[in-house]
Structures are given as structure tokens and as C-alpha cells.
Design a protein around this motif. Structure first.
Motif, PDB file in Angstrom:
ATOM      1  N   SER A 495       0.826  -1.218   0.000  1.00 23.55           N
ATOM      2  CA  SER A 495       0.000   0.000   0.000  1.00 23.55           C
ATOM      3  C   SER A 495       0.852   1.257   0.000  1.00 23.55           C
ATOM      4  O   SER A 495       0.718   2.125   0.869  1.00 23.55           O
ATOM      5  N   GLN A 496       1.758   1.350  -0.953  1.00 21.99           N
ATOM      6  CA  GLN A 496       2.640   2.510  -1.101  1.00 21.99           C
ATOM      7  C   GLN A 496       3.437   2.798   0.177  1.00 21.99           C
ATOM      8  O   GLN A 496       3.658   3.949   0.541  1.00 21.99           O
ATOM      9  N   ASN A 519       6.167   1.540   7.822  1.00 21.24           N
ATOM     10  CA  ASN A 519       6.855   1.673   6.545  1.00 21.24           C
ATOM     11  C   ASN A 519       8.149   0.858   6.577  1.00 21.24           C
ATOM     12  O   ASN A 519       8.842   0.835   7.596  1.00 21.24           O
TER      13      ASN A 519
END
Length: 672
Positions: A495-496, A519
Motif C-alpha cells: 500500500s505505497q 513503513n
């Protein structure tokens, strides 16, 4: 970093369980790790399909007689509920049942601003409306004044509740509560909806068949939402309810499941707890609880869809308000970073919505790993909610402050309070004194794993076998397992970059693990590192095949010495609170110039979580206290910026030469 407790199930007891049952080895290990160590206890855990007679509850026969008479005589009956999910579902179930009997029945649920439970104004209104019998659900056991008024106004009162009674009971024609003294009902952990289920069974001559067939879906939702233990009779109620939910005839529930994107063929206690219950609760927190009641009572599909959408909107509003309070707390922490060294955190703010401060308190425990109080100020009066870690009693802490509080209640892990605004500062000081005197070393937030997984556990058959332990919830949590020493072979952004997917080599087996909300660039491990992971295990279907995967709950780089970490963290916080450190420890927290340079060079330009940085630098000589003091020195000299709210650090580009020896912190440390 959280404290890990990894169980080691006794192999002989596991072997005994598997030899006398059809349990898998992994399932037996989970049971043994939870104290279910012999076949008798295992049978008791699984064989809960018999619900005890409802007439074993005190006053049940009297309650049935009074209600039946009121129905037959056409008396005006009002069900007095509560605005949370348990109270709402209990109200809907009893109202629906009595309506089916042809009763002259209505319901009343107070708005949140009226406060919990019965209130005098509501009682007077019901009397003016001609109500002759009030039946409480999920409340009433503490309504001493209101019960007296009901008696004076000539109405009857039947109380059904599950909260702990005090020594003085309300004046009522019947009180049905499993926690009453001398109550012979063997199962005590019912929620409000569970007590109503037993009341209806008693009105049906003691048979549970009809009530389970009609209402176990709603009762299961109330049971899960109220976080009562999902053991014993609750396990049976929830199992029946989840089964009924897969094909519920309740239009409101169907619409709410559609809004929540819950598939009818995959309904679990987890999806109820995190998708359905919050939406029902949102009605009482941000709208009116009657919205949820109307949804669960409607027989009009269009109205059901409209009301379900409204509950979802209210739930989104709840999330936004919750996030705003968390942002306010971040600002408080940024302005007062040293407050995070306190043993117990206390945050207060004007106008914080008291309907969500309990949720916020739970989030703060997760974020900072400490007991905390979240206080919402509204003029001269404030209300607070608290959550704790295992070993620190919120109730004991509140008791130590009883002279400063208008009202309070709670237990070991949670509590609530009402306090005058003028007493908040004194309350903060008293809590600090209490925690310092009673807990020189504070307990830490813990995560317990059932065992270290063996590679033979990571099979479809083995993971499928855990389904017999469901439904999961309070008292029977979803199993957590440890993967120790897994090599990171690949880190894949999802998801980016919102989430991370890790390809792990675990004892020669490839395991894919997902870490939500992190992240890949913020991970404390990288390709080629060995890590330790606490995970949920689950099965995913890909191209028609079932595959084993894991969901990461917590992780750390392999080699971190947990006990040393927490001892050094405690030492740092005590030092920052002015409590000093021992003469033995003092030399071990003074950094050398070489250690300062090592840490400085490891800091990235982008924000990096402080714990992650420590894990990367892990060594025998670098304890956590020394590490944090090094960061404080750099921060003092303007070389880095520390974000205390997010516990991150970022390098500030140097514009001039800085003399580390000029640090006041360093000079103070070196002072004998």
C-alpha cells in the motif's frame, strides 16, 4: 519495547492431552500454556454446551411471575436499558420478546449526557407516561434513590443486571444478578444481555431452545462487546450467536454487517469486536442510543440500510474525535517531554469527549507502555478514564486519592473518576507519590506468547487445528506465538509503503509475515538480519490453495537482552526524575567520546524510532540508559531533534563546529 513472556508448555502434559484426545500437538500446547493441563480441565473448557437452569439465579422465579402478570393484565411495561452495546442489545432482545407475547411494552435508554444507569428525571417521566412496571437491563443494581422513588410513585421494579452489587440493595420486587450474595447460579460472568437471555429462558419454562434460536446473535454481540470472559456458558452463547449471525434474519444486523464489509461466511468474535460492536457503541457516544435500537428492531430494509449507514458515520466521527485527542496529547508531550519519565502518565484537556477517553487511554498504554489517566475538563468538573498494565492497580491508585475525588470506581486494569477541576494538579501529585512509594520499579506492558513455534507447527493442518479453541475473546485470547532467530530475506512495501511484508527464513522454512502500519524504511531490521517476532498465525487462500502466513504483533532484532533493557530504561527514568542512580551503576551510564561518535554517525536524516536505533547499535557496552543520555546530549547541543510524542530522532545538519565537552548533561554525569 514491550516485555515478552514466552511460555514453555510442559511436554509430558502435552503428550498426555494428545494421547487422550484428538487434539493436535499445537492445540494441546496452547491449552497447557494456559493452565489447562489435564483431560478433565480440557473437557471442562470444551464441554460447555449445557447452560445451567435460569431459575438458579436469585429472584428469577419472582421476576418471571411479576412480568407474566404484567403482560397478562396489559400493564404498561418499560425496559430501562443502557447506552452501550451490551445495554442496547439487551434492550432489543427483551423488548422483541415481550412484544411477541403481546405485551404493552416500551423502552427507555438514557442519553450519554444523562449519565450511566437510572436517573430521577427519567423515572418521573416514565411515571407521568403511565408506566406501571420498569424492568432494567444492564443497570439498576446501584439505583438506590431511583428505586425508592419508583416505589413511592406506585410502580413495580424488576432489576436485571450483572454489575457488582454493594451491601445495600435497591428496593425492588425482584433483583436478578449473578453476583448477588447466596446466588446459586454456577456461572457468574454473564453480561447484561446474557442475564436477559436467562430471563427469557425462565419465562419459557427454563428452556433455552427458542431464545437461542431467536436472539443468540444479539446476545453474542453484547457478550463480546462487554469484554466478559468467553469461557463456560459465555462460550456456548457466543458459539450459538456466531452461527446464527451467518444467516441472521435481523435486517438491521444484516445491513450493519454489509456496512462493516463482514462476509456472512466468515464471522468471528474478532470481527464482531472490531467491526460491529464499535458501530453500535458509536450511537451512544456520538448520537442517540435509540438509533441503534431502531436499527436492530426495524423490519424495513430501506430503514435498516439508512440507520446502518448512520452508525458507520457516527463511528467515523468517533475515530476522528479520538484522533484529535491523541494529537492534543502529542502536543502536551512535545511541550513537556520529561513527563514521559513519570511512572504513571496523566493527561488532561478541555472539552475532550468523555465518550472516547477510555479508548484513548487504552491507546496510550499501547503507545507508551504505562498506566495512564485521561481527564476531560468541562467547566469546574472533570471526568477521567484510566487503563493500566499488569501489576499496577488503578483501583488502589484511585483509593489513595479518594479525598480528592467526587466519585471513582474500577478494578486492577481500568477505572473511572469524577473530580473538581481545582483538584486535578493535586491528583497528579498524589498519583506520582503513590506510584513512587509503592512501585520503585514499575511493571511493564507485557505480551505473552504460548510457545516458540517449531517448523513442524507451520503447516496448514496444524494451524487449522487451532479453530477448535474459538471463539476468542476475554479469558480465551487468540494465541500468540514466537518466531525466534528468523532471517529476513526480503522486505516488501505494501500500500505505497503504509505496511511491510517480510519474507522470513525460519529454520529452513519460508514464512511471509505482514507488519501493519509500519513503513519498510522505519523497520529496525533489514535484509540479512536475524529477528525475533511475536505473531498471530493464520491461513490465506491464494489461487485456491491454503497457505500459512503470520501477522506480526511485535518484533525486535535478535540478541536484545530484555532484562538489561528494562533495568537500564528504569534507571534512565529515575535519573531524569531526580531520583539519582546507584554508585555501582553511575560509571556504566557515562558515555565515552567514541560511543558518542558511534551513535551520532548512526542517526539518519529521516526520523528514526529511538528503540529501532538502539537495536541497531545493540552491544554489551551500550545499555539503554547510556544510549538515551547520549541522545539527550546531542539534543542539548542542537545536533539532533527528538520528537518525544513519536519517540523518534532526526539529525540536524551541522552549521558550525560543536564541542561535545561543553554539554551540561555530560559534565553533570562526570561529576562524582
Amino acid at each position: 519495547m514491550k516485555k515478552w513472556i514466552i511460555q514453555q508448555p510442559n511436554a509430558d502434559k502435552v503428550k498426555m492431552l494428545t494421547s487422550k484426545s484428538d487434539l493436535s500437538s499445537l492445540c494441546a500446547e496452547v491449552l497447557v500454556s494456559r493452565g489447562i493441563e489435564n483431560i478433565e480441565k480440557a473437557k471442562s473448557f470444551f464441554s460447555s454446551d449445557e447452560l445451567s437452569s435460569p431459575f438458579l439465579l436469585n429472584d428469577m422465579a419472582e421476576a418471571v411471575t411479576i412480568i407474566n402478570s404484567a403482560v397478562e393484565d396489559g400493564k404498561s411495561i418499560c425496559i430501562y436499558g443502557d447506552y452501550d452495546c451490551d445495554g442496547i442489545t439487551a434492550t432489543v432482545v427483551l423488548y422483541s420478546y415481550l412484544e411477541c407475547l403481546g405485551a404493552n411494552v416500551s423502552y427507555y435508554i438514557p442519553e450519554r449526557d444523562e449519565g450511566y444507569g437510572m436517573n430521577v428525571n427519567a423515572v418521573k417521566k416514565l411515571s407521568d407516561d403511565g408506566v406501571e412496571l420498569i424492568i432494567t437491563v444492564d443497570n439498576g443494581i446501584s439505583a438506590i434513590e431511583e428505586a425508592e422513588l419508583i416505589y413511592e410513585l406506585g410502580m413495580d421494579l424488576v432489576i436485571t443486571d450483572h454489575h457488582q452489587p454493594s451491601e445495600i440493595l435497591p428496593k425492588a420486587s425482584a433483583i436478578v444478578n449473578p453476583h448477588q450474595k447466596n446466588c446459586t447460579s454456577p456461572f457468574k460472568n454473564l453480561c447484561g444481555a446474557g442475564v436477559v437471555l436467562k430471563l427469557i429462558a425462565a419465562m419459557d419454562d427454563g428452556s433455552y431452545d427458542a431464545v437461542l434460536e431467536q436472539f443468540s446473535d444479539l446476545v453474542a454481540i453484547g457478550t463480546i462487546a462487554d469484554v466478559v470472559k468467553l469461557t463456560g456458558e459465555n462460550r456456548t452463547i457466543v458459539e450459538n450467536g456466531l452461527h446464527l449471525l451467518t444467516n441472521t434474519e435481523n435486517l438491521g444486523l444484516s445491513a450493519l454487517m454489509e456496512q462493516s464489509k463482514i462476509s456472512s461466511d466468515n464471522i468471528t468474535s474478532t470481527s464482531v469486536a472490531f467491526m460491529l460492536a464499535p458501530r453500535i457503541n458509536a450511537a451512544g457516544r456520538f448520537g442517540s442510543p435509540t438509533t441503534a435500537v431502531k436499527l436492530l428492531l426495524t423490519d424495513d430494509e430501506d430503514e435498516a440500510n439508512e440507520l446502518a449507514a448512520e452508525l458507520s458515520r457516527l463511528n467515523n466521527e468517533r475515530k476522528a474525535v479520538e484522533q484529535k485527542i491523541l494529537e492534543d496529547i502529542d502536543k502536551i508531550v512535545t511541550e513537556n517531554p520529561n513527563m514521559l519519565n513519570e511512572r504513571v502518565l496523566i493527561f488532561s484537556g478541555e472539552g475532550w469527549h468523555h465518550g472516547v477517553i477510555g479508548i484513548v487511554s487504552a491507546r496510550i498504554v499501547e503507545k507508551y507502555g504505562k498506566p495512564n489517566f485521561i481527564i476531560s475538563i468541562d467547566g469546574d468538573i472533570a471526568r477521567g478514564s484510566a487503563r493500566s498494565v499488569n501489576g499496577f492497580s488503578i483501583f488502589d491508585a484511585l483509593t489513595a486519592c479518594d479525598d480528592l475525588l467526587d466519585r471513582f470506581g474500577g478494578h486492577m486494569g481500568a477505572g473511572g473518576l469524577s473530580i473538581k477541576n481545582e483538584n486535578i494538579n493535586a491528583f497528579k501529585e498524589r498519583i506520582a507519590v503513590f506510584s513512587r512509594e509503592k512501585f520503585p520499579v514499575m511493571p511493564h506492558l507485557e505480551i505473552t506468547a504460548e510457545k516458540v513455534l517449531d517448523k513442524n507447527d507451520l503447516t496448514v493442518k496444524s494451524i487449522e487445528s487451532l479453530s477448535v479453541l474459538e471463539p476468542f475473546g476475554e479469558g480465551n485470547s487468540r494465541p500468540i506465538f514466537a518466531l525466534l532467530g528468523a532471517k529476513v530475506e526480503e522486505i516488501i512495501p505494501l500500500s505505497q509503503g503504509k505496511h511491510s511484508k517480510l519474507k522470513l527464513n525460519y529454520n529452513g522454512i519460508i514464512v511471509f509475515s505482514v507488519l501493519f502500519g509500519v513503513n519498510p524504511l522505519k523497520l529496525s531490521i533489514k535484509n540479512g538480519d536475524f529477528g525475533d517476532f511475536l505473531v498471530y498465525v493464520e491461513l490465506n487462500i491464494y489461487n485456491g490453495n491454503k497457505l500459512v502466513s503470520t501477522k506480526i504483533i511485535d518484533y525486535r532484532k535478535s540478541g536484545i537482552h530484555q532484562a538489561k533493557y528494562f533495568a537500564a530504561k528504569d534507571a534512565y527514568e529515575k535519573y531524569m526524575l531526580g531520583e539519582g542512580v546507584s554508585a555501582q551503576l553511575k560509571p556504566r551510564i557515562i558515555p565515552t567520546r567514541e560511543e558518542l561518535i558511534l551513535i551520532y554517525k548512526a542517526i539518519l536524516k529521516d526520523d528514526i524510532p529511538i528503540d529501532n536505533l538502539f537495536m541497531q547499535l545493540n552491544s554489551d557496552s551500550m545499555n539503554y540508559c547510556k544510549f538515551k543520555l547520549c541522545l539527550d546530549i546531542f539534543n542539548e547541543l542542537g545536533l539532533i531533534h527528538i520528537n518525544p510524542a513519536n519517540d523518534t530522532v532526526v539529525l540536524i545538519p551541522a552549521t558550525k563546529k560543536v564541542d561535545i565537552e561543553s554539554s551540561k548533561i555530560l559534565m553533570e554525569l562526570r561529576r562524582s
